[in-house]
Design a protein around this motif. Sequence first.
Motif, mmCIF file in Angstrom:
data_model
loop_
_atom_site.group_PDB
_atom_site.id
_atom_site.type_symbol
_atom_site.label_atom_id
_atom_site.label_comp_id
_atom_site.label_asym_id
_atom_site.label_seq_id
_atom_site.Cartn_x
_atom_site.Cartn_y
_atom_site.Cartn_z
ATOM 1 N N SER A 73 0.828 -1.206 0.000
ATOM 2 C CA SER A 73 0.000 0.000 0.000
ATOM 3 C C SER A 73 0.864 1.259 0.000
ATOM 4 C CB SER A 73 -0.899 0.021 1.243
ATOM 5 O OG SER A 73 -1.662 1.208 1.284
ATOM 6 N N ARG A 74 0.331 2.301 -0.622
ATOM 7 C CA ARG A 74 0.973 3.622 -0.597
ATOM 8 C C ARG A 74 0.258 4.561 0.376
ATOM 9 N NH1 ARG A 74 5.449 2.790 -1.159
ATOM 10 N NH2 ARG A 74 5.734 5.010 -0.964
ATOM 11 N N ALA A 75 -0.725 4.043 1.119
ATOM 12 C CA ALA A 75 -1.458 4.871 2.079
ATOM 13 C C ALA A 75 -0.506 5.404 3.147
ATOM 14 C CB ALA A 75 -2.568 4.048 2.744
ATOM 15 N N PRO A 76 -0.780 6.585 3.680
ATOM 16 C CA PRO A 76 0.040 7.103 4.772
ATOM 17 C C PRO A 76 0.006 6.151 5.970
ATOM 18 C CG PRO A 76 -1.468 8.787 3.973
ATOM 19 C CD PRO A 76 -1.870 7.502 3.321
ATOM 20 N N ILE A 77 1.166 5.991 6.611
ATOM 21 C CA ILE A 77 1.276 5.137 7.790
ATOM 22 C C ILE A 77 1.688 6.005 8.974
ATOM 23 C CG2 ILE A 77 2.457 3.193 8.872
ATOM 24 C CD1 ILE A 77 3.029 2.121 6.034
ATOM 25 N N ALA A 92 11.632 3.847 12.153
ATOM 26 C CA ALA A 92 10.270 3.724 11.628
ATOM 27 C C ALA A 92 10.102 4.530 10.343
ATOM 28 C CB ALA A 92 9.256 4.169 12.682
ATOM 29 N N LEU A 93 10.608 5.749 10.342
ATOM 30 C CA LEU A 93 10.489 6.588 9.148
ATOM 31 C C LEU A 93 11.273 5.997 7.978
ATOM 32 C CD1 LEU A 93 10.706 10.080 10.862
ATOM 33 C CD2 LEU A 93 8.656 8.988 9.905
ATOM 34 N N GLU A 94 12.427 5.437 8.256
ATOM 35 C CA GLU A 94 13.215 4.797 7.199
ATOM 36 C C GLU A 94 12.578 3.509 6.694
ATOM 37 O OE1 GLU A 94 17.097 4.388 8.959
ATOM 38 O OE2 GLU A 94 17.699 6.405 8.319
ATOM 39 N N SER A 95 11.726 2.894 7.530
ATOM 40 C CA SER A 95 11.061 1.648 7.148
ATOM 41 C C SER A 95 9.732 1.872 6.444
ATOM 42 C CB SER A 95 10.849 0.772 8.391
ATOM 43 O OG SER A 95 12.095 0.380 8.924
ATOM 44 N N GLY A 96 9.329 3.127 6.282
ATOM 45 C CA GLY A 96 8.116 3.402 5.522
ATOM 46 C C GLY A 96 7.045 4.207 6.216
ATOM 47 N N ALA A 97 7.239 4.534 7.488
ATOM 48 C CA ALA A 97 6.242 5.340 8.190
ATOM 49 C C ALA A 97 6.211 6.757 7.622
ATOM 50 C CB ALA A 97 6.558 5.397 9.685
ATOM 51 N N SER A 98 5.032 7.335 7.615
ATOM 52 C CA SER A 98 4.856 8.718 7.163
ATOM 53 C C SER A 98 4.995 9.703 8.310
ATOM 54 C CB SER A 98 3.474 8.883 6.533
ATOM 55 O OG SER A 98 3.267 7.935 5.515
ATOM 56 N N ALA A 99 4.640 9.261 9.516
ATOM 57 C CA ALA A 99 4.710 10.106 10.708
ATOM 58 C C ALA A 99 4.786 9.212 11.934
ATOM 59 C CB ALA A 99 3.498 11.029 10.789
ATOM 60 N N ASP A 109 -3.256 15.967 19.192
ATOM 61 C CA ASP A 109 -2.077 15.675 18.376
ATOM 62 C C ASP A 109 -2.387 14.622 17.327
ATOM 63 O OD1 ASP A 109 -0.606 17.518 19.848
ATOM 64 O OD2 ASP A 109 0.185 15.993 21.213
ATOM 65 N N LEU A 110 -3.159 13.606 17.715
ATOM 66 C CA LEU A 110 -3.585 12.578 16.759
ATOM 67 C C LEU A 110 -4.418 13.211 15.648
ATOM 68 C CD1 LEU A 110 -3.967 9.601 15.862
ATOM 69 C CD2 LEU A 110 -5.985 9.561 17.362
ATOM 70 N N GLN A 111 -5.384 14.030 16.019
ATOM 71 C CA GLN A 111 -6.244 14.675 15.029
ATOM 72 C C GLN A 111 -5.437 15.541 14.067
ATOM 73 O OE1 GLN A 111 -8.786 16.728 17.775
ATOM 74 N NE2 GLN A 111 -10.295 15.073 17.836
ATOM 75 N N ASP A 112 -4.500 16.291 14.588
ATOM 76 C CA ASP A 112 -3.669 17.152 13.740
ATOM 77 C C ASP A 112 -2.865 16.326 12.738
ATOM 78 O OD1 ASP A 112 -4.625 19.363 15.092
ATOM 79 O OD2 ASP A 112 -2.791 19.654 16.281
ATOM 80 N N LEU A 113 -2.259 15.242 13.191
ATOM 81 C CA LEU A 113 -1.488 14.385 12.289
ATOM 82 C C LEU A 113 -2.375 13.738 11.233
ATOM 83 C CD1 LEU A 113 1.155 12.631 14.531
ATOM 84 C CD2 LEU A 113 1.581 13.981 12.494
ATOM 85 N N VAL A 114 -3.532 13.274 11.639
ATOM 86 C CA VAL A 114 -4.460 12.640 10.700
ATOM 87 C C VAL A 114 -4.872 13.628 9.617
ATOM 88 C CG1 VAL A 114 -6.791 11.677 10.459
ATOM 89 C CG2 VAL A 114 -5.270 10.840 12.266
ATOM 90 N N HIS A 115 -5.176 14.851 10.003
ATOM 91 C CA HIS A 115 -5.566 15.854 9.001
ATOM 92 C C HIS A 115 -4.421 16.237 8.087
ATOM 93 C CE1 HIS A 115 -9.657 16.340 10.294
ATOM 94 N NE2 HIS A 115 -9.273 16.485 11.529
ATOM 95 N N THR A 116 -3.209 16.156 8.588
ATOM 96 C CA THR A 116 -2.032 16.420 7.759
ATOM 97 C C THR A 116 -1.780 15.275 6.773
ATOM 98 O OG1 THR A 116 -1.012 17.757 9.477
ATOM 99 C CG2 THR A 116 0.452 16.864 7.801
ATOM 100 N N LEU A 117 -1.902 14.035 7.267
ATOM 101 C CA LEU A 117 -1.609 12.859 6.437
ATOM 102 C C LEU A 117 -2.721 12.533 5.451
ATOM 103 C CD1 LEU A 117 -0.118 10.544 9.182
ATOM 104 C CD2 LEU A 117 1.140 11.705 7.360
ATOM 105 N N ALA A 118 -3.953 12.746 5.865
ATOM 106 C CA ALA A 118 -5.105 12.401 5.023
ATOM 107 C C ALA A 118 -6.082 13.564 5.021
ATOM 108 C CB ALA A 118 -5.763 11.127 5.563
#
Length: 121
Positions: A73-77, A92-99, A109-118
């Motif tokens: 998948s290319r979805a944000p992780i 984690a970031l080097e292994s494919g995490a987006s944030a 903080d979760l909400q802010d990241l989610v809105h940034t990623l998706a």
Amino acid sequence: MRAHCVVIEEDPDIRSLLSLALSRAGFNVKTESTGAAGINAVAEDKDLGLVTVDVALHDLGGNDVLHALRGVSRAPILVISARAEPVDRLAALESGASAYLTKPFRLRDLQDLVHTLAPAN
């Protein structure tokens, strides 16, 4: 149509919290408690908008899970982990995490990241 999210988290309380918060953010949420089940769920979902994963899973190494997720998948992780060392975040970031979000976390903080990623949700 609501985007889909897969939550990969062993702790049932955190899994429920994430499911509720992400549902309120506009996602159809599927939860899994193991890395293997999470990888399968992500591979099967073609409408995926976000994946959250705890890298401290008992069945598979967290970075192995991230590599496998990137293979299907290319979805944000978004990694949500109690591991707070800079080396863990970098791995984690080097292994494919987006944030990366460290537990315990604030829902804001979760909400802010989610809105940034998706942002469409």
